[in-house]
Write an enzyme that holds these catalytic residues in place. Structure first.
Site, PDB file in Angstrom:
ATOM      1  N   ASP A   1      51.291  30.905  33.035  1.00  0.00           N
ATOM      2  CA  ASP A   1      51.118  32.116  33.997  1.00  0.00           C
ATOM      3  C   ASP A   1      51.574  31.830  35.410  1.00  0.00           C
ATOM      4  O   ASP A   1      51.717  30.438  35.521  1.00  0.00           O
ATOM      5  CB  ASP A   1      49.754  32.386  34.129  1.00  0.00           C
ATOM      6  CG  ASP A   1      49.493  33.661  34.906  1.00  0.00           C
ATOM      7  OD1 ASP A   1      50.157  34.770  34.851  1.00  0.00           O
ATOM      8  OD2 ASP A   1      48.581  33.506  35.644  1.00  0.00           O
TER       9      ASP A   1
ATOM     10  N   ASP B   1      50.877  33.759  38.826  1.00  0.00           N
ATOM     11  CA  ASP B   1      50.058  33.805  39.882  1.00  0.00           C
ATOM     12  C   ASP B   1      48.703  33.646  39.741  1.00  0.00           C
ATOM     13  O   ASP B   1      47.810  33.721  38.690  1.00  0.00           O
ATOM     14  CB  ASP B   1      49.983  35.601  40.179  1.00  0.00           C
ATOM     15  CG  ASP B   1      51.304  35.952  40.597  1.00  0.00           C
ATOM     16  OD1 ASP B   1      51.925  35.456  41.331  1.00  0.00           O
ATOM     17  OD2 ASP B   1      51.650  37.204  40.173  1.00  0.00           O
TER      18      ASP B   1
ATOM     19  N   ASP C   1      44.990  31.362  34.361  1.00  0.00           N
ATOM     20  CA  ASP C   1      43.791  31.461  35.148  1.00  0.00           C
ATOM     21  C   ASP C   1      43.134  32.691  34.865  1.00  0.00           C
ATOM     22  O   ASP C   1      41.874  32.729  35.567  1.00  0.00           O
ATOM     23  CB  ASP C   1      44.128  31.520  36.682  1.00  0.00           C
ATOM     24  CG  ASP C   1      44.943  32.828  37.221  1.00  0.00           C
ATOM     25  OD1 ASP C   1      44.014  33.345  37.888  1.00  0.00           O
ATOM     26  OD2 ASP C   1      45.972  33.113  36.665  1.00  0.00           O
TER      27      ASP C   1
END
Length: 221
Positions: free
Chosen positions: A10, A12, A163
């Site tokens: 991922d 961001d 995250d």
């Protein structure tokens, strides 16, 4: 489980510290259009999601204008986004060890490319999947499966590191190894709901785990 031969990330909140900017951009959109502050609940509903699509569902009358103002704010600041400590070294070490690397993001690809280039990371990645590349988005597996297809690697041999809970759910649905990144926006209590197979507190832990236990070069030798 098969050995991991490909790493997908991922963007961001995992590689770069952009969530604060995204949140401030959404705040600016709410202020400009609705003339009020966004609530924490509203901001959390947008985090890690395709904002244009989600905000249009939440606010059918004003969503497009909120997004328009938010994107102006984001545009003015996105090339100043910083990497989390240890990320560049992690990518260098994984690439040196023979791992193909890819990005799967809910952000539009133009922004992904621009921000990776601004931080000098673009050359690390063999595949970049952005928001517009699939009709379904995380936590659905479609973006991750597309990345595996483009990389020419079976999904079962990929690890996806993110995250957000949606990252863990998407990885599991795609049949990939899921890994929770806790050095950025990741919160263990939330991510544990997705039953990640791996939990990494720092980028260095990613390197230690993958290179010592699972390096393509070592297994080939």
């Amino acid at each position: 489980m098969r050995a991991v031969s490909c790493i997908l990330f991922d963007l961001d909140g995992t590689l770069q510290d952009s969530e604060n900017l995204a949140t401030e951009a959404n705040r600016a959109g709410f202020r400009s259009v609705l003339e009020r502050e966004a609530t924490e609940e509203e901001l959390n509903q947008l985090k890690g999601k395709p904002v244009a699509k989600v905000i249009g569902i939440l606010y059918p009358e004003h969503g497009a204008r909120i997004f328009e103002h938010a994107i102006r704010y984001y545009d003015a600041n996105c090339t100043a986004i910083s990497l989390y400590a240890g990320v560049r070294n992690m990518l260098e070490r994984l690439a040196e060890s023979g791992y193909p690397l890819g990005i799967v993001s809910s952000k539009r690809k133009a922004y992904v490319l621009r921000e990776l280039e601004a931080n000098g990371l673009l050359s690390f990645f063999d595949c970049i999947v952005g928001q517009e590349d699939t009709e379904e988005h995380k936590p659905k597996p479609a973006p991750l499966l597309l990345a595996a297809e483009q990389m020419g690697v079976p999904a079962a041999e990929c690890m996806y590191i993110g995250d957000q809970l949606g990252d863990m759910l998407a990885a599991s649905a795609a049949g990939m190894a899921s890994a929770a990144a806790l050095w950025g926006e990741g919160e263990l209590e939330l991510l544990e709901q997705g039953q990640p197979q791996h939990v990494f507190a720092t980028p260095e832990e990613v390197v230690s785990h993958l290179i010592s236990a699972n390096s393509p070069h070592e297994s080939a030798g």
